[in-house]
Design an enzyme around this catalytic site. Structure first.
Site, mmCIF file in Angstrom:
data_model
loop_
_atom_site.group_PDB
_atom_site.id
_atom_site.type_symbol
_atom_site.label_atom_id
_atom_site.label_comp_id
_atom_site.label_asym_id
_atom_site.label_seq_id
_atom_site.Cartn_x
_atom_site.Cartn_y
_atom_site.Cartn_z
ATOM 1 N N GLY A 115 -4.783 1.223 -18.003
ATOM 2 C CA GLY A 115 -4.636 1.089 -16.540
ATOM 3 C C GLY A 115 -3.322 1.295 -16.244
ATOM 4 O O GLY A 115 -2.339 0.839 -16.940
ATOM 5 N N ALA A 171 13.600 5.749 -17.843
ATOM 6 C CA ALA A 171 14.706 4.906 -18.699
ATOM 7 C C ALA A 171 14.502 5.574 -20.128
ATOM 8 O O ALA A 171 15.685 5.723 -20.720
ATOM 9 C CB ALA A 171 14.401 3.648 -18.681
ATOM 10 N N ARG A 210 -4.849 -15.083 6.132
ATOM 11 C CA ARG A 210 -4.533 -16.653 6.549
ATOM 12 C C ARG A 210 -4.609 -16.543 8.135
ATOM 13 O O ARG A 210 -5.106 -17.335 8.873
ATOM 14 C CB ARG A 210 -3.191 -17.326 6.300
ATOM 15 C CG ARG A 210 -3.296 -17.492 4.650
ATOM 16 C CD ARG A 210 -1.800 -17.957 4.391
ATOM 17 N NE ARG A 210 -1.808 -19.400 4.785
ATOM 18 C CZ ARG A 210 -1.594 -20.391 3.869
ATOM 19 N NH1 ARG A 210 -1.908 -20.396 2.645
ATOM 20 N NH2 ARG A 210 -1.692 -21.815 4.258
ATOM 21 N N ARG A 268 -12.417 -20.530 9.584
ATOM 22 C CA ARG A 268 -13.346 -19.895 8.124
ATOM 23 C C ARG A 268 -12.912 -20.278 6.891
ATOM 24 O O ARG A 268 -11.689 -20.515 6.529
ATOM 25 C CB ARG A 268 -13.258 -18.545 8.227
ATOM 26 C CG ARG A 268 -14.449 -17.885 9.379
ATOM 27 C CD ARG A 268 -14.357 -16.401 9.408
ATOM 28 N NE ARG A 268 -15.161 -16.092 10.367
ATOM 29 C CZ ARG A 268 -15.070 -15.080 11.221
ATOM 30 N NH1 ARG A 268 -14.226 -14.314 10.992
ATOM 31 N NH2 ARG A 268 -15.892 -14.350 12.218
ATOM 32 N N GLY A 288 -7.836 -9.528 -12.869
ATOM 33 C CA GLY A 288 -7.720 -10.276 -13.796
ATOM 34 C C GLY A 288 -9.305 -10.392 -14.457
ATOM 35 O O GLY A 288 -9.693 -11.608 -14.390
ATOM 36 N N ARG A 289 -9.594 -9.958 -15.250
ATOM 37 C CA ARG A 289 -10.805 -9.809 -16.268
ATOM 38 C C ARG A 289 -10.793 -11.038 -17.151
ATOM 39 O O ARG A 289 -11.647 -11.867 -17.381
ATOM 40 C CB ARG A 289 -11.177 -8.560 -16.729
ATOM 41 C CG ARG A 289 -12.272 -7.831 -15.987
ATOM 42 C CD ARG A 289 -12.568 -6.545 -16.445
ATOM 43 N NE ARG A 289 -11.470 -5.855 -16.815
ATOM 44 C CZ ARG A 289 -11.165 -4.484 -17.140
ATOM 45 N NH1 ARG A 289 -12.606 -3.880 -17.373
ATOM 46 N NH2 ARG A 289 -10.310 -3.854 -17.453
ATOM 47 N N GLU A 339 -6.055 -23.244 -1.230
ATOM 48 C CA GLU A 339 -6.515 -24.679 -1.696
ATOM 49 C C GLU A 339 -7.125 -24.549 -2.781
ATOM 50 O O GLU A 339 -7.013 -25.451 -3.617
ATOM 51 C CB GLU A 339 -7.364 -25.076 -0.614
ATOM 52 C CG GLU A 339 -6.918 -25.718 0.764
ATOM 53 C CD GLU A 339 -6.294 -24.814 1.525
ATOM 54 O OE1 GLU A 339 -6.302 -23.433 1.505
ATOM 55 O OE2 GLU A 339 -5.151 -25.027 2.252
ATOM 56 N N ILE A 357 -6.173 -1.306 -4.873
ATOM 57 C CA ILE A 357 -4.993 -1.413 -3.948
ATOM 58 C C ILE A 357 -3.725 -2.245 -4.789
ATOM 59 O O ILE A 357 -2.594 -1.737 -4.670
ATOM 60 C CB ILE A 357 -5.076 -1.969 -2.555
ATOM 61 C CG1 ILE A 357 -6.006 -1.120 -1.617
ATOM 62 C CG2 ILE A 357 -4.008 -2.485 -1.932
ATOM 63 C CD1 ILE A 357 -6.534 -1.903 -0.367
HETATM 64 P P1 ADP Z 1 -4.876 -1.256 -21.238
HETATM 65 O O1 ADP Z 1 -3.968 -0.402 -22.057
HETATM 66 O O2 ADP Z 1 -4.477 -1.212 -19.851
HETATM 67 O O3 ADP Z 1 -5.333 -2.510 -21.603
HETATM 68 P P2 ADP Z 1 -7.351 -0.147 -22.254
HETATM 69 O O4 ADP Z 1 -7.870 -1.539 -22.846
HETATM 70 O O5 ADP Z 1 -8.557 0.725 -21.593
HETATM 71 O O6 ADP Z 1 -6.160 -0.278 -21.097
HETATM 72 O O7 ADP Z 1 -6.869 0.760 -23.505
HETATM 73 C C1 ADP Z 1 -6.243 2.156 -23.095
HETATM 74 C C2 ADP Z 1 -6.706 3.044 -24.424
HETATM 75 O O8 ADP Z 1 -6.259 2.453 -25.922
HETATM 76 C C3 ADP Z 1 -8.303 3.208 -24.951
HETATM 77 O O9 ADP Z 1 -9.013 4.039 -24.164
HETATM 78 C C4 ADP Z 1 -8.262 3.286 -26.439
HETATM 79 O O10 ADP Z 1 -8.146 4.589 -26.480
HETATM 80 C C5 ADP Z 1 -7.043 2.455 -26.989
HETATM 81 N N1 ADP Z 1 -7.590 1.425 -27.595
HETATM 82 C C6 ADP Z 1 -7.665 0.260 -26.650
HETATM 83 N N2 ADP Z 1 -8.379 -0.649 -27.471
HETATM 84 C C7 ADP Z 1 -7.888 -0.207 -28.953
HETATM 85 C C8 ADP Z 1 -8.266 -0.508 -30.152
HETATM 86 N N3 ADP Z 1 -8.620 -1.964 -30.505
HETATM 87 N N4 ADP Z 1 -8.150 0.184 -31.155
HETATM 88 C C9 ADP Z 1 -7.678 1.319 -30.943
HETATM 89 N N5 ADP Z 1 -7.292 1.957 -29.892
HETATM 90 C C10 ADP Z 1 -7.426 1.112 -28.804
#
Ligand code: ADP
Length: 321
Positions: free
Chosen positions: A12, A23, A156, A164, A172-173, A189, A253
């Protein structure tokens, strides 16, 4: 002294990834080290999609969100065979060290790559979730929090006008950090996070009382996506309280925007220090900020230990609500 390194952004995207890339590149060049930019994370590495960077390659990007190197997710890299191909592409170009800018998943991948193929790797925590163990800040989390606060201020206004219940779902999963920090600084709240149990019936009863006793003109609830859907929670609360409720989902966003001063300063600092360290022989660490200072955290620990929410903030958010 390592003479050739590479940099990538993965997973992400987060605001400040560009500042970190800049840098890394400028630090390497200032040390006379060759630096390759890998496009689109591990996918690009597997496709050997990379180019040698110069100081102009990172001009005019410190202020930009997203990532000029692009980012992607790669299923192939999650296999041992995929990682072997990735390592071969690095060896073929004489690349001795890799800077991975990404979140938990990307750093997990980096950890496996270095363990299996003895490639030197340093990580930079690029994620808005602020969920990397051993540090209290990640690149992009401050910009995302400020984007959410802007939305909260607007919500707000309208929630107050109509008396409302306003519910805002933020990213944030697995981590409620964004919800907690923005709920606290936005005066919510209730803050619903995946790390804590909550009882909607009880919340509904409390809100009803607040309205009946005129303690509150309106109620604001921030929910992390991993704690539930704002739309579903809104429906249940409206049924329970009879009070007009509006749910909003902020979505992508939150990922975008020009990085804040804090994200630029920390991304630059971490990028510079991590690159110096990588060049001088360090590997297997993630650079981060803890208590306002630069720290390096063992890569294995960073991805295998679970960061928890600050219990003081959780407590305080309830007292101040
Ligand atoms: P983030 O880095 O934002 O947490 P992801 O969880 O999608 O995003 O991971 C990005 C990439 O990193 C995945 O598409 C995969 O190629 C690699 N990756 C994620 N987890 C693993 C893992 N346990 N072992 C090897 N590669 C991984």
């Amino acid at each position: 002294m390592r003479k050739t390194i590479a940099v990538m952004t993965s997973g992400g995207d987060s605001p400040g990834m560009n500042a970190a890339t800049r840098a890394v590149v400028r630090t390497a060049l200032s040390e006379g080290v060759k630096v390759f930019g890998i496009y689109n994370g591990y996918r690009g590495l597997l496709e050997d999609d990379m180019f040698e960077m110069n100081t102009r390659s990172v001009s005019d990007i410190i202020q930009r969100g997203g990532t000029i190197l692009g980012t992607a997710r790669s299923k192939e890299f999650e296999t041992a065979e995929g990682r072997e191909n990735a390592a071969e592409n690095l060896f073929a170009r004489g690349i001795e060290g890799l800077v991975v800018i990404g979140g938990d998943g990307s750093l997990r991948g980096a950890q496996q790559l270095t363990e299996e193929h003895n490639i030197a790797v340093v990580g930079l925590p690029g994620t808005i979730d602020n969920d990397i163990w051993g540090m209290d800040y990640t690149i992009g989390s401050d910009t995302a929090a400020n984007t959410i606060i802007d939305a909260i201020n607007k919500l707000r206004d309208t929630a107050s006008a109509h008396r409302r219940i306003a519910i805002l779902e933020v990213m944030g999963r697995h981590s409620g950090w964004l919800a907690l920090i923005t709920g606290m600084s936005g005066g919510a709240e209730y803050i619903l996070v995946p790390e804590e149990q909550f009882d909607l019936d009880k919340i509904g009863t409390e809100i009803r009382e607040m309205y009946e006793e005129n303690q509150k003109r309106y109620v604001l609830i921030i929910v992390a996506e991993g704690a539930g859907s704002a739309i579903d929670i809104g429906k249940k609360l409206e049924e329970k309280t009879g009070i007009d409720t509006r749910a909003s989902v902020l979505g992508h966003i939150q990922r975008g925007g020009s990085p804040t001063v804090m994200d630029r300063v920390y991304a630059s600092t971490l990028g510079e220090q991590a690159t110096r360290a990588l060049i001088s022989g360090v590997s297997n660490v993630v650079y981060g900020i803890r208590h306002g200072r630069v720290v390096n955290v063992n890569l294995y620990d960073a991805v295998h230990k679970k960061k928890s929410l600050d219990p003081e903030y959780l407590r305080m958010a309830k007292v101040l609500a």
